[in-house]
Enzyme design. Sequence first.
Site, PDB file in Angstrom:
ATOM      1  N   ASN A   1       0.823  -1.216   0.000  1.00 11.44           N
ATOM      2  CA  ASN A   1       0.000   0.000   0.000  1.00 11.44           C
ATOM      3  C   ASN A   1       0.855   1.264   0.000  1.00 11.44           C
ATOM      4  OD1 ASN A   1      -3.038  -0.679   0.191  1.00 11.44           O
ATOM      5  ND2 ASN A   1      -2.018  -2.180   1.509  1.00 11.44           N
TER       6      ASN A   1
ATOM      7  N   HIS B   1      -7.999  -1.315   6.576  1.00 10.30           N
ATOM      8  CA  HIS B   1      -8.274  -2.638   7.168  1.00 10.30           C
ATOM      9  C   HIS B   1      -8.914  -3.534   6.110  1.00 10.30           C
ATOM     10  CE1 HIS B   1      -8.962  -5.435  10.465  1.00 10.30           C
ATOM     11  NE2 HIS B   1     -10.133  -5.694   9.900  1.00 10.30           N
TER      12      HIS B   1
HETATM   13  C1  GRF Z   1      -3.377  -4.586   4.277  1.00  9.64           C
HETATM   14  O1  GRF Z   1      -4.174  -5.707   4.037  1.00  9.64           O
HETATM   15  C2  GRF Z   1      -4.073  -3.622   5.196  1.00  9.64           C
HETATM   16  O2  GRF Z   1      -5.452  -3.625   5.071  1.00  9.64           O
HETATM   17  C3  GRF Z   1      -3.711  -4.149   6.547  1.00  9.64           C
HETATM   18  O3  GRF Z   1      -2.384  -4.631   6.408  1.00  9.64           O
HETATM   19  C4  GRF Z   1      -2.132  -4.981   5.057  1.00  9.64           C
HETATM   20  C5  GRF Z   1      -0.904  -4.244   4.614  1.00  9.64           C
HETATM   21  O4  GRF Z   1      -0.370  -4.742   3.434  1.00  9.64           O
HETATM   22  N1  GRF Z   1      -3.887  -3.168   7.567  1.00  9.64           N
HETATM   23  P1  GRF Z   1       0.942  -4.067   2.815  1.00  9.64           P
HETATM   24  O5  GRF Z   1       2.024  -4.135   3.863  1.00  9.64           O
HETATM   25  O6  GRF Z   1       0.593  -2.671   2.436  1.00  9.64           O
HETATM   26  O7  GRF Z   1       1.273  -4.905   1.628  1.00  9.64           O
END
Ligand code: GRF
Length: 193
Positions: free
Chosen positions: A14, A106
């Site tokens: 992300n 989330h």
């Molecule tokens: C995502 O699924 C987010 O919703 C949760 O943790 C994960 C993070 O994934 N809070 P990344 O580290 O961004 O790949």
Amino acid sequence: MKKIIVLISGGGSNLAALIQALKQQDIAQAEIIKVIADRDCAGKQHAFNANIPFAMIDRKLGAERFAQALNAAIADEADLIVLAGFLSIVPPSLIARFPRKIINLHPSLLPKFGGAGMYGMKVHQAVIEAGESESGCSVHYVDSGIDTGEIIAQAKVPVLPQDSAADLQQRIAPVEHQLLVKTVAELLSGNKS
Ligand code: GRF
């Protein structure tokens, strides 16, 4: 330029989506001024690659020192603090400094499948065990609870009969990236509050 700080604990996909969106101007007039991790994690590489200042503040410092260090690392000038897969509890002192400026992502349709212990694959496993026909992701403001703050935006995906938790995670991940980018862009431009 609006100033974003991103907090991570994991792979940082992300974070990578935000970096890409800023580069492509899908998020206008903004920059990530710092990435902070609470543990050694693969996601830091995205910060290094994009030349974004990176800090590691170890969650094992203990609650008080962790809170002090995190507060010291986050300047008052931050416009938005994005928890992108950040697994530590946000200290109340930080929440008090930045009302409605800290958001979390989330991987479920909150208020379903949130709360203590609900993270990563555990969320998707619980969704499948509950026999849900849809799941998705949520962006919400961070308050003193776990996954309890006001919901800002959600996106849905179907849950298919043969889905494993990993299948669901893979279906939701790209949708999360899009939802996070869109929500950050709208919050910073004032099109959403
Ligand atoms: C995502 O699924 C987010 O919703 C949760 O943790 C994960 C993070 O994934 N809070 P990344 O580290 O961004 O790949």
